[in-house]
Motif scaffolding. Structure first.
Motif, PDB file in Angstrom:
ATOM      1  N   ALA A   3       0.813  -1.219   0.000  1.00 15.95           N
ATOM      2  CA  ALA A   3       0.000   0.000   0.000  1.00 15.95           C
ATOM      3  C   ALA A   3       0.845   1.268   0.000  1.00 15.95           C
ATOM      4  O   ALA A   3       0.468   2.273  -0.576  1.00 15.95           O
ATOM      5  CB  ALA A   3      -0.938  -0.006   1.195  1.00 15.95           C
ATOM      6  N   ASN A   4       1.996   1.236   0.642  1.00 12.66           N
ATOM      7  CA  ASN A   4       2.818   2.444   0.736  1.00 12.66           C
ATOM      8  C   ASN A   4       3.936   2.491  -0.302  1.00 12.66           C
ATOM      9  O   ASN A   4       4.833   3.311  -0.214  1.00 12.66           O
ATOM     10  CB  ASN A   4       3.392   2.592   2.139  1.00 12.66           C
ATOM     11  N   ALA A   5       3.902   1.639  -1.317  1.00 12.15           N
ATOM     12  CA  ALA A   5       4.976   1.572  -2.312  1.00 12.15           C
ATOM     13  C   ALA A   5       5.093   2.865  -3.114  1.00 12.15           C
ATOM     14  O   ALA A   5       6.175   3.189  -3.602  1.00 12.15           O
ATOM     15  CB  ALA A   5       4.755   0.394  -3.255  1.00 12.15           C
ATOM     16  N   THR A   6       4.031   3.628  -3.255  1.00  8.01           N
ATOM     17  CA  THR A   6       4.083   4.859  -4.047  1.00  8.01           C
ATOM     18  C   THR A   6       4.327   6.113  -3.205  1.00  8.01           C
ATOM     19  O   THR A   6       4.390   7.204  -3.747  1.00  8.01           O
ATOM     20  CB  THR A   6       2.775   5.039  -4.843  1.00  8.01           C
ATOM     21  N   VAL A   7       4.477   5.951  -1.906  1.00  7.58           N
ATOM     22  CA  VAL A   7       4.722   7.100  -1.030  1.00  7.58           C
ATOM     23  C   VAL A   7       6.201   7.450  -1.092  1.00  7.58           C
ATOM     24  O   VAL A   7       7.067   6.594  -0.938  1.00  7.58           O
ATOM     25  CB  VAL A   7       4.310   6.784   0.425  1.00  7.58           C
ATOM     26  N   LEU A   8       6.492   8.727  -1.332  1.00  7.52           N
ATOM     27  CA  LEU A   8       7.875   9.181  -1.400  1.00  7.52           C
ATOM     28  C   LEU A   8       8.516   9.180  -0.020  1.00  7.52           C
ATOM     29  O   LEU A   8       7.854   9.479   0.991  1.00  7.52           O
ATOM     30  CB  LEU A   8       7.937  10.590  -1.995  1.00  7.52           C
ATOM     31  N   ARG A   9       9.795   8.857   0.031  1.00  4.77           N
ATOM     32  CA  ARG A   9      10.538   8.860   1.299  1.00  4.77           C
ATOM     33  C   ARG A   9      10.413  10.241   1.945  1.00  4.77           C
ATOM     34  O   ARG A   9      10.600  11.264   1.294  1.00  4.77           O
ATOM     35  CB  ARG A   9      11.995   8.525   1.052  1.00  4.77           C
ATOM     36  N   GLY A  10      10.093  10.261   3.211  1.00  7.24           N
ATOM     37  CA  GLY A  10       9.962  11.511   3.947  1.00  7.24           C
ATOM     38  C   GLY A  10       8.570  12.119   3.907  1.00  7.24           C
ATOM     39  O   GLY A  10       8.282  13.056   4.636  1.00  7.24           O
TER      40      GLY A  10
END
Length: 94
Positions: A3-10
């Protein structure tokens, strides 16, 4: 795909804005146990009440306002209101 694979680091996905909009965060013991393993306390600046029926050593440090409660949820909300909680209160639970 996670689910969080597309969230950018930070990217906190709006978490800081959310926590700034509430007065008290209510959580369960399981969530508390998870966040104590984080490098930074994710609820800094917020009062946090953790539902817990057993004795526990609570984390302390800068920005940590953590309290344990075994009150029924309705009683806890009434108490928080009587103590002056005026902003929304949110429950974070897993």
């Amino acid at each position: 795909m996670e689910a969080n694979a597309t969230v950018l680091r930070g990217d906190d996905c709006g978490y800081a804005e959310f926590t700034a909009s509430v007065d008290v965060l209510i959580t369960r013991r399981h969530t508390y146990d998870q966040v104590t393993g984080f490098d930074l306390w994710p609820c800094a600046g917020n009062r946090v009440v953790m539902f817990n029926s057993r004795p526990i050593a609570l984390s302390h440090g800068p920005g940590i306002q953590l309290h344990a409660s075994s009150e029924p949820p309705a009683d806890l909300l009434r108490r928080l209101s009587s103590e002056g909680s005026s902003m929304p209160t949110w429950m974070l639970a897993r």
